[in-house]
Design a protein around this motif. Structure first.
Motif, mmCIF file in Angstrom:
data_model
loop_
_atom_site.group_PDB
_atom_site.id
_atom_site.type_symbol
_atom_site.label_atom_id
_atom_site.label_comp_id
_atom_site.label_asym_id
_atom_site.label_seq_id
_atom_site.Cartn_x
_atom_site.Cartn_y
_atom_site.Cartn_z
ATOM 1 N N VAL A 1 0.985 1.201 7.406
ATOM 2 C CA VAL A 1 1.587 0.931 9.583
ATOM 3 C C VAL A 1 0.901 -0.387 9.321
ATOM 4 C CG1 VAL A 1 0.852 1.285 11.434
ATOM 5 C CG2 VAL A 1 1.713 2.760 9.814
ATOM 6 N N GLN A 2 0.073 -0.945 8.710
ATOM 7 C CA GLN A 2 -0.279 -2.382 8.920
ATOM 8 C C GLN A 2 0.405 -3.325 8.341
ATOM 9 O OE1 GLN A 2 -4.514 -1.077 6.776
ATOM 10 N NE2 GLN A 2 -5.400 -0.776 8.538
ATOM 11 N N ASP A 3 0.904 -2.832 7.449
ATOM 12 C CA ASP A 3 1.917 -4.223 7.118
ATOM 13 C C ASP A 3 2.688 -4.372 8.003
ATOM 14 O OD1 ASP A 3 0.763 -4.088 4.298
ATOM 15 O OD2 ASP A 3 1.879 -3.080 3.126
ATOM 16 N N LEU B 1 -1.400 4.695 6.514
ATOM 17 C CA LEU B 1 -2.062 3.536 7.356
ATOM 18 C C LEU B 1 -1.736 2.285 6.773
ATOM 19 C CD1 LEU B 1 -4.238 3.097 9.310
ATOM 20 C CD2 LEU B 1 -5.972 3.651 8.446
ATOM 21 N N GLY B 2 -1.323 1.972 4.860
ATOM 22 C CA GLY B 2 -1.039 0.655 4.969
ATOM 23 C C GLY B 2 -0.011 0.080 4.916
ATOM 24 N N SER C 1 0.620 -1.467 0.092
ATOM 25 C CA SER C 1 0.362 -0.101 -0.114
ATOM 26 C C SER C 1 0.977 1.317 0.058
ATOM 27 C CB SER C 1 -1.201 -0.191 1.230
ATOM 28 O OG SER C 1 -1.359 1.281 1.225
ATOM 29 N N VAL D 1 2.661 -3.478 10.754
ATOM 30 C CA VAL D 1 2.413 -3.909 12.093
ATOM 31 C C VAL D 1 1.744 -5.708 11.995
ATOM 32 C CG1 VAL D 1 0.122 -4.319 13.746
ATOM 33 C CG2 VAL D 1 1.256 -2.531 13.391
ATOM 34 N N SER D 2 1.317 -6.114 10.684
ATOM 35 C CA SER D 2 1.127 -7.541 10.731
ATOM 36 C C SER D 2 2.447 -8.630 10.050
ATOM 37 C CB SER D 2 0.571 -7.825 9.305
ATOM 38 O OG SER D 2 0.690 -7.096 8.016
#
Length: 105
Positions: free
Chosen positions: A75-77, A72-73, A68, A79-80
């Motif tokens: 950060v989500q990547d 935000l995308g 992404s 964290v995952s």
């Protein structure tokens, strides 16, 4: 080639840091604000040199495709990825638990 640029960059940064040390020693006697301005300018110069002069050395097949482009995308990547590392690696999982209880104690 690349190594000639790397050696030239190292020599240039050596001269810059030497001059900065002399300037910092002089500025400590008078005023310290200008020292942070010089450090900021040197940091920006190094960042520009790294972005525009030095090529990417990682092979194309090893580069991860960006999932992404939004913050935000990303950060989500991240964290995952961390969650997957913690879930799949027992040593890291136990180290994280130990660190959490160490902080709480």
């Amino acid at each position: 080639g690349f190594f000639a640029r790397k050696n030239m960059f190292g020599m240039l940064m050596g001269m810059v840091f030497f001059c900065m040390v002399l300037y910092i020693q002089h500025s400590q006697i008078t005023e310290f604000r200008s020292v942070w301005e010089v450090i900021l300018l040197a940091s920006i110069l190094v960042m520009l040199l790294l972005v525009f002069v030095f090529p990417e050395t990682q092979a194309d097949e090893n580069k991860k495709k960006i999932g992404s482009s939004s913050v935000l995308g990303m950060v989500q990547d991240e964290v995952s990825t961390y969650a997957r590392i913690i879930k799949n690696n027992r040593f890291i999982k136990l180290s994280v638990v130990e660190a959490m209880f160490g902080i709480a104690a």
